[in-house]
Scaffold this active site. Structure first.
Site, PDB file in Angstrom:
ATOM      1  N   GLU A   1      17.982  60.858 -98.279  1.00  0.00           N
ATOM      2  CA  GLU A   1      18.150  61.777 -97.140  1.00  0.00           C
ATOM      3  C   GLU A   1      19.402  62.626 -97.330  1.00  0.00           C
ATOM      4  OE1 GLU A   1      17.167  63.390 -94.758  1.00  0.00           O
ATOM      5  OE2 GLU A   1      16.706  62.239 -92.958  1.00  0.00           O
ATOM      6  N   ASP A   2      19.393  63.804 -96.747  1.00  0.00           N
ATOM      7  CA  ASP A   2      20.578  64.654 -96.824  1.00  0.00           C
ATOM      8  C   ASP A   2      21.665  64.205 -95.853  1.00  0.00           C
ATOM      9  OD1 ASP A   2      19.094  65.385 -94.591  1.00  0.00           O
ATOM     10  OD2 ASP A   2      19.005  67.516 -95.063  1.00  0.00           O
TER      11      ASP A   2
ATOM     12  N   ASP B   1      22.584  61.789 -88.846  1.00  0.00           N
ATOM     13  CA  ASP B   1      23.252  62.354 -87.668  1.00  0.00           C
ATOM     14  C   ASP B   1      23.064  61.409 -86.487  1.00  0.00           C
ATOM     15  OD1 ASP B   1      24.544  64.060 -85.934  1.00  0.00           O
ATOM     16  OD2 ASP B   1      22.962  65.552 -85.851  1.00  0.00           O
TER      17      ASP B   1
ATOM     18  N   PHE C   1      28.006  72.026 -87.682  1.00  0.00           N
ATOM     19  CA  PHE C   1      26.767  72.243 -88.424  1.00  0.00           C
ATOM     20  C   PHE C   1      27.043  72.644 -89.876  1.00  0.00           C
ATOM     21  CE2 PHE C   1      22.864  74.558 -89.511  1.00  0.00           C
ATOM     22  CZ  PHE C   1      21.924  73.617 -89.113  1.00  0.00           C
TER      23      PHE C   1
ATOM     24  N   ARG D   1      20.277  77.341 -98.235  1.00  0.00           N
ATOM     25  CA  ARG D   1      20.103  76.080 -98.968  1.00  0.00           C
ATOM     26  C   ARG D   1      20.673  76.162-100.377  1.00  0.00           C
ATOM     27  NH1 ARG D   1      16.369  72.753 -96.278  1.00  0.00           N
ATOM     28  NH2 ARG D   1      14.693  73.818 -95.206  1.00  0.00           N
TER      29      ARG D   1
HETATM   30  P1  IMP Z   1      19.044  62.645 -87.203  1.00  0.00           P
HETATM   31  O1  IMP Z   1      17.646  62.208 -86.971  1.00  0.00           O
HETATM   32  O2  IMP Z   1      19.706  63.153 -85.963  1.00  0.00           O
HETATM   33  O3  IMP Z   1      19.891  61.602 -87.915  1.00  0.00           O
HETATM   34  O4  IMP Z   1      18.951  63.963 -88.042  1.00  0.00           O
HETATM   35  C1  IMP Z   1      19.082  63.988 -89.327  1.00  0.00           C
HETATM   36  C2  IMP Z   1      18.402  65.228 -89.888  1.00  0.00           C
HETATM   37  O5  IMP Z   1      18.786  66.426 -89.223  1.00  0.00           O
HETATM   38  C3  IMP Z   1      18.879  65.353 -91.300  1.00  0.00           C
HETATM   39  O6  IMP Z   1      17.931  64.778 -92.154  1.00  0.00           O
HETATM   40  C4  IMP Z   1      19.038  66.818 -91.510  1.00  0.00           C
HETATM   41  O7  IMP Z   1      17.898  67.319 -92.174  1.00  0.00           O
HETATM   42  C5  IMP Z   1      19.159  67.433 -90.147  1.00  0.00           C
HETATM   43  N1  IMP Z   1      20.571  67.793 -89.917  1.00  0.00           N
HETATM   44  C6  IMP Z   1      21.499  67.092 -89.226  1.00  0.00           C
HETATM   45  N2  IMP Z   1      22.678  67.724 -89.228  1.00  0.00           N
HETATM   46  C7  IMP Z   1      22.497  68.852 -89.946  1.00  0.00           C
HETATM   47  C8  IMP Z   1      23.393  69.914 -90.339  1.00  0.00           C
HETATM   48  O8  IMP Z   1      24.582  69.947 -90.025  1.00  0.00           O
HETATM   49  N3  IMP Z   1      22.853  70.883 -91.116  1.00  0.00           N
HETATM   50  C9  IMP Z   1      21.539  70.888 -91.502  1.00  0.00           C
HETATM   51  N4  IMP Z   1      20.680  69.912 -91.163  1.00  0.00           N
HETATM   52  C10 IMP Z   1      21.155  68.895 -90.399  1.00  0.00           C
HETATM   53 MG    MG Z   2      16.968  65.514 -93.641  1.00  0.00          MG
END
Ligand code: IMP
Ligand code: MG
Length: 183
Positions: free
Chosen positions: A99-100, A103, A152, A165
Site C-alpha cells: 500500500e502507498d 491514513d 495531503f 503521480r
Molecule cells: P485510509 O483508508 O484512510 O487509510 O486511506 C488510505 C488510502 O487513501 C491510501 O491508500 C491512499 O491511496 C489514499 N490517501 C491517503 N492519504 C493520501 C494523500 O495524502 N495523498 C494521496 N492519497 C492519499
Molecule cells: Mg492506496
C-alpha cells in the site's frame, strides 16, 4: 481539481524514498528467506513503490494487483469499494499487501479482513507512508517506511485528481483546493 499551479512543498526526496525502500526490501528478504512472496499491490498509488520494492527483493516473487476506492478529496470518507479483483488465488500463499499510505486505516482493515477469507498461508502488510494523525482504526502495518503528520501528499504514485503521480519525490500539497485522490 488540481490548481493550475499547485503549491508543492518537498517532503521526501527520491533519494530518501530509495533508501527506505531498500531497507524494507532487506527486511522482507530476511523474513521470507526460503519462501515465495506474493505481492498484492493496491493500485494505483502503490505502483512505483511496488515496482521499486520488488526489484530489491532477493526472493522468488509474484505480483498481482487489486484496486479499491475509499478516498475522496483531501479527507477520507470512510466508505470502501472494491474496484477490481486480483487474478490469482491467494490460497496457501505468503501474501504481502503493498500500500502507498496508511491514513484512517479503513482501507487496510478492509483488505486484511476480506483477503484473509481467501485462506492465504500468511497475510501481512507493507506501507510506504504511515500518516500518524488520522487513524480511525487501531491497525499497524507489518512493514512501514516513512512517517508523516502533515497534510495531503502527491508524487511517487500519489495523485491529486489523477495528476502528479509521476513526480519522483513526495510533496505536500497546499490544502486550498478540493482535489480528489483516486488511490
Ligand atoms: P485510509 O483508508 O484512510 O487509510 O486511506 C488510505 C488510502 O487513501 C491510501 O491508500 C491512499 O491511496 C489514499 N490517501 C491517503 N492519504 C493520501 C494523500 O495524502 N495523498 C494521496 N492519497 C492519499
Ligand atoms: Mg492506496
Amino acid at each position: 481539481m488540481v490548481p493550475s499551479e499547485p503549491i508543492l512543498r518537498p517532503v521526501f526526496s527520491a533519494e530518501q524514498i530509495a533508501t527506505v525502500v531498500k531497507r524494507i526490501a532487506a527486511e522482507l528478504t530476511a523474513d521470507y528467506a526460503g519462501r515465495h512472496l506474493h505481492l498484492l499491490v493496491v493500485l494505483k498509488g502503490a505502483l512505483f513503490f511496488a515496482a521499486d520494492l520488488a526489484r530489491h527483493l532477493e526472493l522468488p516473487v509474484t505480483i498481482d494487483f487489486i484496486r479499491i476506492s475509499s478516498y475522496y478529496g483531501t479527507e477520507s470518507t470512510g466508505g470502501i469499494n472494491l474496484a477490481s479483483e486480483h487474478e490469482a488465488s491467494l490460497r496457501d500463499k505468503d501474501v504481502l499487501i503493498v500500500e502507498d499510505i496508511l491514513d484512517t486505516g479503513l482501507s487496510l482493515q478492509y483488505l486484511m479482513t476480506s483477503l484473509a477469507a481467501q485462506q492465504p498461508s500468511s497475510l501481512k502488510s507493507c506501507v510506504l507512508i504511515t500518516k500518524v494523525v488520522n487513524r480511525a482504526i487501531a491497525i499497524e502495518p507489518d512493514y512501514q517506511g516513512l512517517f508523516w503528520r502533515g497534510g495531503f501528499l502527491v508524487g511517487y504514485g500519489l495523485d491529486c485528481d489523477e495528476q502528479l503521480r509521476n513526480l519522483p519525490g513526495i510533496y505536500e500539497m497546499e490544502q486550498q483546493h478540493h482535489g480528489r485522490s483516486s488511490l
